[in-house]
Design a protein around this motif. Structure first.
Motif, mmCIF file in Angstrom:
data_model
loop_
_atom_site.group_PDB
_atom_site.id
_atom_site.type_symbol
_atom_site.label_atom_id
_atom_site.label_comp_id
_atom_site.label_asym_id
_atom_site.label_seq_id
_atom_site.Cartn_x
_atom_site.Cartn_y
_atom_site.Cartn_z
ATOM 1 N N VAL A 33 0.694 -0.758 -0.367
ATOM 2 C CA VAL A 33 0.471 0.227 0.060
ATOM 3 C C VAL A 33 0.380 1.607 0.165
ATOM 4 O O VAL A 33 0.800 2.391 -0.895
ATOM 5 N N ASP A 34 2.211 1.120 0.443
ATOM 6 C CA ASP A 34 3.112 2.210 0.749
ATOM 7 C C ASP A 34 3.464 2.931 -0.814
ATOM 8 O O ASP A 34 3.541 3.225 -0.941
ATOM 9 N N ALA A 35 3.688 1.176 -1.558
ATOM 10 C CA ALA A 35 4.432 1.798 -2.649
ATOM 11 C C ALA A 35 3.365 1.856 -3.813
ATOM 12 O O ALA A 35 3.034 3.176 -4.551
ATOM 13 N N ALA A 36 2.025 1.926 -2.930
ATOM 14 C CA ALA A 36 0.588 2.235 -4.441
ATOM 15 C C ALA A 36 0.609 3.654 -3.752
ATOM 16 O O ALA A 36 0.350 4.769 -5.052
ATOM 17 N N LYS A 37 0.823 4.782 -2.745
ATOM 18 C CA LYS A 37 0.550 5.445 -2.241
ATOM 19 C C LYS A 37 0.883 6.373 -3.335
ATOM 20 O O LYS A 37 1.148 7.600 -3.553
ATOM 21 N N THR A 38 2.898 5.803 -3.150
ATOM 22 C CA THR A 38 3.522 6.801 -3.628
ATOM 23 C C THR A 38 3.235 6.966 -5.237
ATOM 24 O O THR A 38 3.634 7.982 -5.714
ATOM 25 N N ALA A 39 3.003 5.731 -5.624
ATOM 26 C CA ALA A 39 2.673 6.146 -6.760
ATOM 27 C C ALA A 39 1.249 6.249 -7.174
ATOM 28 O O ALA A 39 1.144 6.457 -8.615
ATOM 29 N N GLY A 40 0.955 7.543 -6.301
ATOM 30 C CA GLY A 40 -0.546 7.776 -6.719
ATOM 31 C C GLY A 40 -1.397 6.786 -7.006
ATOM 32 O O GLY A 40 -2.654 7.369 -7.733
ATOM 33 N N ILE A 41 -1.503 5.967 -6.819
ATOM 34 C CA ILE A 41 -2.831 4.152 -7.172
ATOM 35 C C ILE A 41 -4.093 5.007 -6.077
ATOM 36 O O ILE A 41 -5.091 4.693 -6.156
ATOM 37 N N VAL A 42 -3.072 4.667 -4.645
ATOM 38 C CA VAL A 42 -4.061 4.603 -2.791
ATOM 39 C C VAL A 42 -3.814 5.924 -2.760
ATOM 40 O O VAL A 42 -2.907 6.752 -2.365
ATOM 41 N N GLY A 43 -5.296 6.400 -1.828
ATOM 42 C CA GLY A 43 -4.413 7.005 -1.289
ATOM 43 C C GLY A 43 -6.060 6.973 -0.088
ATOM 44 O O GLY A 43 -6.427 6.053 0.623
ATOM 45 N N GLU A 44 -5.679 8.155 0.884
ATOM 46 C CA GLU A 44 -6.765 8.231 2.629
ATOM 47 C C GLU A 44 -8.067 8.776 1.976
ATOM 48 O O GLU A 44 -7.564 9.848 1.210
ATOM 49 N N GLN A 45 -8.985 8.588 2.313
ATOM 50 C CA GLN A 45 -10.149 9.113 2.709
ATOM 51 C C GLN A 45 -10.724 10.059 3.776
ATOM 52 O O GLN A 45 -10.206 8.952 5.401
ATOM 53 N N ALA A 46 -11.959 10.349 4.146
ATOM 54 C CA ALA A 46 -11.870 11.228 5.044
ATOM 55 C C ALA A 46 -12.390 10.706 5.866
ATOM 56 O O ALA A 46 -12.414 10.564 6.930
ATOM 57 N N GLY A 48 -11.627 7.726 7.231
ATOM 58 C CA GLY A 48 -10.867 6.939 7.606
ATOM 59 C C GLY A 48 -10.115 5.241 6.881
ATOM 60 O O GLY A 48 -9.689 4.664 7.808
ATOM 61 N N PHE A 49 -10.310 5.496 5.869
ATOM 62 C CA PHE A 49 -10.361 3.903 5.098
ATOM 63 C C PHE A 49 -9.317 3.928 3.831
ATOM 64 O O PHE A 49 -9.891 5.853 3.361
ATOM 65 N N LEU A 50 -8.982 3.711 3.196
ATOM 66 C CA LEU A 50 -8.262 3.845 1.674
ATOM 67 C C LEU A 50 -8.980 3.807 0.613
ATOM 68 O O LEU A 50 -10.037 2.936 0.609
ATOM 69 N N GLY A 51 -8.709 3.580 -0.262
ATOM 70 C CA GLY A 51 -9.237 3.982 -1.860
ATOM 71 C C GLY A 51 -8.423 4.097 -2.473
ATOM 72 O O GLY A 51 -7.146 4.458 -2.794
ATOM 73 N N PHE A 52 -8.938 3.894 -3.667
ATOM 74 C CA PHE A 52 -8.286 3.515 -4.994
ATOM 75 C C PHE A 52 -8.499 5.352 -5.875
ATOM 76 O O PHE A 52 -9.408 5.500 -5.889
ATOM 77 N N VAL A 53 -7.205 5.901 -6.184
ATOM 78 C CA VAL A 53 -7.489 7.400 -6.431
ATOM 79 C C VAL A 53 -7.558 7.029 -8.301
ATOM 80 O O VAL A 53 -8.227 7.051 -9.202
ATOM 81 N N LYS A 54 -6.430 5.631 -8.224
ATOM 82 C CA LYS A 54 -6.699 4.680 -9.801
ATOM 83 C C LYS A 54 -7.046 3.677 -9.740
ATOM 84 O O LYS A 54 -6.380 2.343 -8.806
ATOM 85 N N PRO A 55 -8.037 3.076 -10.502
ATOM 86 C CA PRO A 55 -8.662 1.922 -11.008
ATOM 87 C C PRO A 55 -7.276 0.821 -10.900
ATOM 88 O O PRO A 55 -6.205 1.151 -11.532
ATOM 89 N N SER A 56 -6.727 0.302 -10.557
ATOM 90 C CA SER A 56 -6.053 -0.658 -9.939
ATOM 91 C C SER A 56 -6.820 -2.371 -10.666
ATOM 92 O O SER A 56 -8.094 -2.645 -10.056
ATOM 93 N N SER A 57 -6.178 -2.792 -11.112
ATOM 94 C CA SER A 57 -6.017 -5.085 -11.279
ATOM 95 C C SER A 57 -5.418 -5.483 -10.694
ATOM 96 O O SER A 57 -5.669 -6.965 -10.753
ATOM 97 N N ASP A 58 -4.295 -5.538 -9.979
ATOM 98 C CA ASP A 58 -3.352 -6.217 -9.085
ATOM 99 C C ASP A 58 -4.208 -6.525 -7.826
ATOM 100 O O ASP A 58 -4.150 -6.106 -7.071
ATOM 101 N N PRO A 59 -4.291 -8.117 -7.545
ATOM 102 C CA PRO A 59 -4.528 -9.084 -6.874
ATOM 103 C C PRO A 59 -4.075 -8.292 -6.273
ATOM 104 O O PRO A 59 -4.261 -8.206 -4.620
ATOM 105 N N ALA A 60 -2.944 -8.407 -5.761
ATOM 106 C CA ALA A 60 -2.020 -7.996 -4.507
ATOM 107 C C ALA A 60 -2.573 -6.972 -3.841
ATOM 108 O O ALA A 60 -2.476 -7.061 -2.693
#
Length: 119
Positions: A33-46, A48-60
């Motif tokens: 998740v930290d790597a995805a945050k750095t890449a701009g794929i995942v972010g924090e939502q108000a 309190g949960f993580l959300g996808f900034v961009k769609p991802s097909s990566d199952p991991a």
């Protein structure tokens, strides 16, 4: 909700985060998740949960986000029960008091009622 109560919920969640065993936030999931945050794929939502900034097909990545969100949900449920508030209030309080401060420059976050932004 009184400001003091909101603070108490946040403090309870912060304490739970500090005491949570590694199993709830597995280091592998956190690293993914930290790597995805750095890449701009995942972010924090108000909420309190993580959300996808961009769609991802990566199952991991999807699994890592789900694992962390499930761990957060359990913490928010505990804090909510302890403080007599809803899970949603506990999650929002955690975002305000804990998560928001941990967002690094360049990472994405989604404020309540808004779209994705970059810190």
């Amino acid at each position: 909700m009184q400001g003091r109560d909101f603070f108490n919920v946040g403090a309870a969640v912060m304490a739970a985060l500090a005491l949570t065993p590694a199993a709830a936030f597995a280091m592998d999931a956190k690293s993914v998740v930290d790597a995805a945050k750095t890449a701009g794929i995942v972010g924090e939502q108000a909420d309190g949960f993580l959300g996808f900034v961009k769609p991802s097909s990566d199952p991991a990545l999807k699994g890592a986000v789900q694992e962390i969100n499930e761990g957060r949900d359990a913490l928010y449920r505990q804090a909510a029960a302890k403080n007599g508030v809803s899970v949603e209030v506990a999650g929002a309080s955690a975002y305000t008091t804990v998560v928001q401060a941990r967002i690094k420059p360049g990472e994405h976050y989604k404020p309540n009622g808004g779209g994705w932004m970059v810190k």
